[in-house]
Design a protein around this motif. Structure first.
Motif, PDB file in Angstrom:
ATOM      1  N   HIS A   6       0.863  -1.314   0.110  1.00  0.00           N
ATOM      2  CA  HIS A   6       0.130  -0.048   0.001  1.00  0.00           C
ATOM      3  C   HIS A   6       0.932   1.363  -0.045  1.00  0.00           C
ATOM      4  O   HIS A   6       0.504   2.127  -0.717  1.00  0.00           O
ATOM      5  N   GLU A  35       2.221   1.729  -3.536  1.00  0.00           N
ATOM      6  CA  GLU A  35       1.161   2.076  -4.417  1.00  0.00           C
ATOM      7  C   GLU A  35       0.967   3.551  -4.239  1.00  0.00           C
ATOM      8  O   GLU A  35       0.836   4.052  -5.210  1.00  0.00           O
ATOM      9  N   VAL A  52       3.504   5.384  -6.175  1.00  0.00           N
ATOM     10  CA  VAL A  52       3.162   5.435  -7.650  1.00  0.00           C
ATOM     11  C   VAL A  52       2.419   6.348  -8.049  1.00  0.00           C
ATOM     12  O   VAL A  52       2.606   7.086  -9.013  1.00  0.00           O
ATOM     13  N   VAL A  53       1.296   6.499  -7.454  1.00  0.00           N
ATOM     14  CA  VAL A  53       0.379   7.641  -7.513  1.00  0.00           C
ATOM     15  C   VAL A  53       0.987   9.057  -7.395  1.00  0.00           C
ATOM     16  O   VAL A  53       0.889   9.892  -8.141  1.00  0.00           O
ATOM     17  N   LYS A 110       3.020   9.918 -10.447  1.00  0.00           N
ATOM     18  CA  LYS A 110       2.218  10.327 -11.538  1.00  0.00           C
ATOM     19  C   LYS A 110       1.638  11.556 -11.319  1.00  0.00           C
ATOM     20  O   LYS A 110       1.651  12.557 -12.304  1.00  0.00           O
TER      21      LYS A 110
END
Lengths: 304, 351
Positions: B54, B57, B60-61, B64
């Motif tokens: 988590h 992740e 990663v967001v 971006k």
């Protein structure tokens, strides 16, 4: 423990209390809900799933609560919650079970970025995955339910195909298939031993029912598989079954646009989709009968 | 919470501990930040696999998001070429472009820029030509923004759905602290390696974020904002004389009260290394009863917005802080007629 070995009363008690913890493919979820239709639905649809008996980490903590106050008496509503966040406005309490399913999809699609998540069904046979992307109404879920129920295919996923970003392999989720309107009767007829939830009327998607994933699919949820085919289904009443080649470039575009988190992954997302398309045979499939579809897919499976 | 301050405690957490930690950090918008902290200290491997995913992740967001913001800044600069020579970024976008510590793992919704008030119309026109439009706004709200606020209504790009907030000063025109936006622009610094992009001077950046956090009355992400400020302060404090400059600037801009609250709560919650003499100084310190009340209210508001951190008083505290923010924003002689008119028009419309 397997959920079906726990008495229904105990399932409902856990849902009302600290939460019922289930293993859902690669995820774990703690679910809370005081609503009877949710308890009944979960007991039926997730009967073969493993429960987690020890306290510990859960990927998602979800709840579907019934509203209190005036709403307790007039037009009862329910509300989905994921740690204080919700993608939906409160909806009629009768919709609680599909809301839980859609809410769970939303949790996965907006968080589980260890995977490339494609809005497509994924089914497996002989170690190879057929990916079935499809716009609403294309018959993706019906085809998926038919092939899994009576065609010898294993269900990986109906809505969310998960591709491991590190290995490019498909990860099974093996959760219920959501059917709409007349598809419900078609599957009842085509797969007589299918386990369906009660129907929910007048949802945002019309009349819906959920089909339990087959016991085999749930039991084998740990077995990943490699990409084999990308098939864009289209249901056309009265049409003969036609399987026609699709260019890889077009398949790439459609797969990328159907991926929920393609842009989040940037270049890496591009590479993963490109690798999947590269290894796949790509087709368009027009059909009107599930009998035809089962045959076409069976001969397809022999080719790889 | 303790983990943000002392990441090494990650080693001691069991899987139940991680369960609560990930949920609270997600609700507070601090998951990606936590990932960054743990990675920087080489502690990520100490995290069990399931919660570690988590954290990863969220990172990663956040990456971006950083890519998108950089591109959006390029688009804004292009749209404003010929209108203003340089684009002065505020808040999140400024942290990101200036590569400041709070940018890492931070996800924010809009890009804030500061322009001279006399340029507002030209900037607005240029952005509209570039594809940014105003959302639906009733005339009264529009009037409220234009006449009293420190920014024009938010604009959203038609294709990208990205939002830009155009500010001409940092606090509402009617607000208790009054400050001269020209002096902010005069002290702005160019961002190295970026053409025509400026950010506020370090002291001004801190003061702006402090006034934003403590006077605006919205604490949904209060803890995250405080963590941002903690990182900013730690970063800037490395420069000799920073704390003295910060205090002097707060006096010059009439922002000593928000600075006082910032230093007090950052030191209390996040152990920000504020010099003891500054913490003890009377600068911006309210009278003892007010201080006691605000300590209680902010103590509630600066918790992660997750059910496990709330108690019966949290809602009351947030409401009182919200009321306070309105009181700070508008003097009663403006607020009362405003509310009366709103109530009257609503009634009139109903009939």
């Amino acid at each position: 423990m397997i959920l079906s070995s726990i008495p229904g009363g105990e399932v409902a008690r856990r849902l009302r209390g600290d939460g019922l913890s289930l293993r859902l493919g690669p995820f774990t979820a703690a679910i809370r809900s005081p609503i009877a239709s949710v308890a009944e639905g979960i007991a039926a649809l997730y009967a073969d799933n493993e429960t987690l008996e020890e306290p510990g980490f859960r990927d998602f903590h979800l709840s579907v609560d019934a509203s209190g106050g005036l709403r307790r008496w007039v037009r009862r509503q329910c509300r989905f919650d994921f740690d204080g966040a919700s993608p939906f406005k409160p909806l009629p309490v009768a919709h609680a079970l599909p809301i839980l399913e859609w809410g769970l999809n939303w949790c996965i699609a907006s968080n589980a970025h260890r995977y490339l998540i494609i809005h497509a069904a994924a089914i497996e046979r002989g170690g190879r995955v057929a990916i079935l992307p499809g716009e609403p109404g294309a018959g993706k879920s019906t085809l998926c339910a038919g092939l899994v129920g009576s065609g010898g295919w294993r269900l990986l996923s109906d809505e969310l195909s998960l591709i491991d970003m590190a290995t490019g392999r498909f990860i099974p989720l093996a959760r219920p298939i959501s059917l709409k309107k007349e598809s419900i009767e078609i599957i009842r007829g085509f797969v007589p031993d299918a386990v369906l939830s009660r129907e929910t009327h007048d949802t945002t998607k019309g009349r819906v029912a959920l089909v339990k994933a087959t016991a085999d699919s749930v039991r084998r949820a740990g077995e990943t598989a490699a990409a084999g085919w990308i098939i864009f289904p289209r249901f056309v009443p009265g049409a003969p079954p036609i399987l026609e080649r699709q260019s890889k470039a077009a398949a790439f575009i459609e797969l990328a646009t159907n991926a929920f988190n393609y842009s989040i992954h940037g270049k890496r997302g591009f590479t993963v989709v490109a690798d999947v398309v590269e290894t796949c045979e790509c087709y368009r499939f027009t059909y009107c009968s599930l009998d035809d579809a089962v045959q076409v897919f069976a001969s397809l499976a022999l080719t790889r | 919470m303790a983990l943000i301050r002392h990441p090494e405690q990650a080693r001691a957490l069991d899987s139940v501990g991680w369960d609560v930690t990930i949920r609270q950090a997600r609700a507070a918008g601090l998951l990606a930040r936590l990932y960054g902290l743990l990675t920087a200290r080489g502690l990520l491997d100490a995290v069990p696999e399931a919660p570690r995913r988590h954290l990863h992740e969220a990172d990663v967001v956040a990456r971006k998001h950083a890519r998108d913001v950089r591109w959006e800044v390029v688009c804004i600069r292009r749209a404003l070429a010929g209108v203003v020579d340089r684009v002065l970024l505020l808040k999140g976008a400024a942290y990101l472009l200036a590569d400041l510590a709070p940018a890492r793992g931070r996800v924010f919704n809009d890009i804030d820029i500061l322009v001279p008030r006399e340029m507002l119309q030209d900037v607005e026109n240029a952005l509209q030509i570039g594809g940014w439009v105003f959302g639906k706004l009733d005339p009264a709200d529009n009037e409220y923004y234009r006449r009293w606020m420190h920014q024009i209504p938010p604009m959203t790009h038609v294709a990208r759905q990205t939002a830009v907030d155009v500010h001409h000063t940092l606090v509402p025109l009617t607000a208790r602290p009054r400050l001269d936006p020209q002096s902010l622009r005069d002290s702005a610094r160019p961002v190295p390696g970026e053409a025509a992009i400026d950010v506020l001077a370090p002291e001004d950046m801190v003061l702006h974020s402090a006034v934003h956090l403590f006077n605006e009355g919205e604490f949904g992400r209060g803890l995250r904002d405080l963590c941002d400020l903690d990182l900013l302060l730690r970063h800037f404090a490395a420069a000799l004389g920073f704390w003295e400059r910060l205090a002097a600037r707060a006096v010059a801009l009439d922002l000593t009260r928000p600075l006082f609250y910032l230093l007090r709560h950052a030191a209390r919650l996040l152990e920000t290394p504020v010099p003891a003499e500054l913490l003890a100084s009377p600068l911006g310190r309210p009278a003892a009863p007010v201080l006691a009340l605000m300590d209680a209210l902010l103590g509630q508001a600066l918790r992660p917005s997750h059910a496990s951190c709330r108690d019966g008083m949290t809602g009351v505290a947030l409401f009182l802080l919200y009321v306070r923010s309105h009181y700070l924003r508008m003097p009663l002689r403006l607020l009362l007629p405003h509310l009366l008119r709103k109530a009257y028009t609503r009634r009139f419309q109903d009939e």
